[in-house]
Design an enzyme around this catalytic site. Structure first.
Site, PDB file in Angstrom:
ATOM      1  N   VAL A 144     -17.813 -30.050  72.021  1.00 58.64           N
ATOM      2  CA  VAL A 144     -18.365 -31.228  72.687  1.00 58.64           C
ATOM      3  C   VAL A 144     -17.197 -32.005  73.293  1.00 58.64           C
ATOM      4  O   VAL A 144     -16.299 -32.440  72.574  1.00 58.64           O
ATOM      5  CB  VAL A 144     -19.138 -32.120  71.703  1.00 58.64           C
ATOM      6  CG1 VAL A 144     -19.656 -33.367  72.411  1.00 58.64           C
ATOM      7  CG2 VAL A 144     -20.286 -31.349  71.066  1.00 58.64           C
ATOM      8  N   GLU A 213     -14.912 -30.886  57.095  1.00 56.58           N
ATOM      9  CA  GLU A 213     -15.313 -31.579  55.870  1.00 56.58           C
ATOM     10  C   GLU A 213     -16.699 -31.096  55.439  1.00 56.58           C
ATOM     11  O   GLU A 213     -17.452 -30.533  56.231  1.00 56.58           O
ATOM     12  CB  GLU A 213     -15.288 -33.092  56.078  1.00 56.58           C
ATOM     13  CG  GLU A 213     -13.897 -33.610  56.475  1.00 56.58           C
ATOM     14  CD  GLU A 213     -13.827 -35.121  56.635  1.00 56.58           C
ATOM     15  OE1 GLU A 213     -14.642 -35.830  56.007  1.00 56.58           O
ATOM     16  OE2 GLU A 213     -12.960 -35.587  57.398  1.00 56.58           O
ATOM     17  N   MET A 276      -6.202 -37.255  53.275  1.00 54.19           N
ATOM     18  CA  MET A 276      -7.069 -38.395  53.586  1.00 54.19           C
ATOM     19  C   MET A 276      -7.171 -39.310  52.370  1.00 54.19           C
ATOM     20  O   MET A 276      -8.233 -39.437  51.738  1.00 54.19           O
ATOM     21  CB  MET A 276      -8.428 -37.889  54.061  1.00 54.19           C
ATOM     22  CG  MET A 276      -8.345 -37.140  55.388  1.00 54.19           C
ATOM     23  SD  MET A 276      -9.942 -36.589  56.035  1.00 54.19           S
ATOM     24  CE  MET A 276     -10.298 -35.205  54.942  1.00 54.19           C
ATOM     25  N   THR A 277      -6.066 -39.959  52.067  1.00 51.26           N
ATOM     26  CA  THR A 277      -5.979 -40.796  50.867  1.00 51.26           C
ATOM     27  C   THR A 277      -6.518 -42.200  51.162  1.00 51.26           C
ATOM     28  O   THR A 277      -5.784 -43.189  51.150  1.00 51.26           O
ATOM     29  CB  THR A 277      -4.519 -40.852  50.367  1.00 51.26           C
ATOM     30  OG1 THR A 277      -3.625 -40.933  51.495  1.00 51.26           O
ATOM     31  CG2 THR A 277      -4.171 -39.636  49.551  1.00 51.26           C
ATOM     32  N   GLU A 279     -10.757 -44.353  51.530  1.00 49.41           N
ATOM     33  CA  GLU A 279     -12.213 -44.322  51.385  1.00 49.41           C
ATOM     34  C   GLU A 279     -12.690 -44.303  49.938  1.00 49.41           C
ATOM     35  O   GLU A 279     -13.809 -43.884  49.670  1.00 49.41           O
ATOM     36  CB  GLU A 279     -12.839 -43.147  52.156  1.00 49.41           C
ATOM     37  CG  GLU A 279     -12.851 -43.357  53.666  1.00 49.41           C
ATOM     38  CD  GLU A 279     -13.763 -44.501  54.097  1.00 49.41           C
ATOM     39  OE1 GLU A 279     -14.993 -44.374  54.012  1.00 49.41           O
ATOM     40  OE2 GLU A 279     -13.218 -45.540  54.509  1.00 49.41           O
TER      41      GLU A 279
END
Length: 423
Positions: A144, A213, A276-277, A279
């Protein structure tokens, strides 16, 4: 840079006078609009442009060097002092520049098109890589398209390497089904790789970031195989490959986000990884620190045991979240910038609290409709804690999510701690 925490009754001009710093320099470093408004618990960056120190009664060369983080011999040499015991009050010493570790810094930007231009320009000198976010991979292997050309052009003009980002999910749709279809079909894998290579060459990207993910646990080996073949193809074409990894604390960690992310395989195959440390305080959960340092350190402890340290970029979120209280299941926090969080704190004259375990600031306020709120954000103290972790673990660097959330203090403090590698 020094960090000052505002105490009850303090005013800005007295703080400036204490540190012998121009009040306007403090305002600029911290994005302050009104010098008359300070909040108890607020952290302030104190810039020091003089690079000089005036000896006070009782000072020694050794304690001066230690307090400023410079080697004694360099301090002596800089000031042509032969006898370190002969210094006197009022003597002005020139401080040698501190050696700063060199790191690489990536930033994702979800703001695209021409709106990205001022954002990339503003952060460009502090970045090694820029990742416009993101190309969604369809089930048939097509991509996309996104309006990334302005961001890429601005990155290149600022000496920043553009890194293409591909994903298998959207904000509201988990990507396990797309990943399952793609990863288990060799023909589709080749189509995906062909489209990635075509886009990279057409747009001027130098590398790729793979952010898959919610991959099903049973697809872990298929994901590893996809990564290996993609790395091989892109390396043959002269491109680098990185991946984004969920924050795991062990190889056995269960959950859809974690099980298919094989830290050892990614550490072996990718040129580097983005952890991704962040959230922990996610928008659909109860209020808490978004990237607590105690949780980050658990991830780093595991990561460095299976991934080379020089391949790890530690994730750092530079946004804030505002939760309505009391929190109820199904509620969503509002994601705002750090600067907006401070504006709300100033508007309601909130006292800034600090969680020393999480190394994260927060405050509470009541809005005009009588609703209670709790806001977790970042400040100079929490940013410094993360920069210290990068140094302590001897990592390759940092990765920001994401540009477009103004955080004035961050960039000055980053520059004070590190030299950013330019490729």
């Amino acid at each position: 840079m020094r960090i000052h925490t505002v105490q009850q009754g303090e005013v800005l001009w007295r703080i400036a006078d204490y540190y012998k710093v121009d009040i306007h320099d403090i305002m600029e470093a911290n994005g302050l609009e009104n010098p008359a408004v300070l909040l108890v618990g607020q952290s302030l960056l104190i810039p020091d442009k003089t690079n000089e120190y005036t000896v006070k009664q009782g000072d020694t060369i050794w304690n001066i060097a230690q307090s400023h983080g410079v080697p004694v011999q360099e301090l002596l040499w800089e000031n042509r002092i032969l006898n370190p015991d002969i210094i006197y009050p009022g003597l002005v010493l020139k401080l040698p520049e501190k050696e700063k570790p060199e790191i690489e810094v990536n930033a994702y930007t979800y703001i695209l098109g021409r709106d990205a231009l001022p954002i990339v320009e503003g952060a460009g000198e502090f970045l090694t890589y820029l990742s416009p976010f993101a190309y969604l991979i369809n089930e048939d292997g097509s991509l996309v398209p996104i309006d990334d050309e302005p961001a890429i052009g601005e990155a290149i003009s600022n000496g920043v390497v553009p890194m293409m980002s591909v994903v298998n999910f959207t904000r509201n749709v988990r990507g396990e089904n797309i990943a399952n279809i793609i990863l288990n079909n060799p023909a589709t894998v080749r189509v995906v790789q062909d489209n990635i290579l075509s886009t990279m060459k057409d747009k001027g990207y130098s590398g790729l970031n793979i952010d898959f993910e919610y991959v099903l646990p049973e697809d872990k080996e298929a994901y590893n195989s996809f990564l290996e073949s993609t790395v091989n193809r892109l390396h043959d074409e002269g491109f680098f490959v990185s991946t984004a990894l969920a924050p795991k604390v062990s190889a056995e960690q269960r959950g859809l986000l974690y099980e298919a992310h094989d830290y050892s395989a990614h550490g072996r195959l990718a040129d580097f990884v983005v952890l991704m440390t962040y959230e922990w305080g996610w928008r659909g959960g109860p209020p808490r620190a978004i990237s607590p340092i105690n949780e980050i350190e658990k991830v780093l402890d595991y990561a460095v045991s299976v991934i080379p340290r020089n391949k790890i970029l530690m994730g750092f979120q530079i946004y804030a979240r505002d939760w309505k209280l009391p929190f109820a299941s199904g509620d969503e926090a509002e994601t705002i910038s750090v600067d907006e969080a401070m504006r709300r704190a100033n508007e309601h004259m909130s006292e800034i609290k600090y969680d020393y375990v999480a190394q994260s600031p927060y405050f509470r306020y009541t809005d005009d409709e009588g609703n209670a709120h709790e806001v977790w954000f970042e400040d100079a103290r929490s940013a410094q804690a993360k920069f210290d972790a990068v140094k302590e673990y001897d990592l390759r660097g940092l990765s920001y999510w994401g540009l477009g959330y103004p955080f004035t203090q961050n960039w000055l403090l980053l520059d004070d701690n590190f030299d950013v590698r330019k490729l």
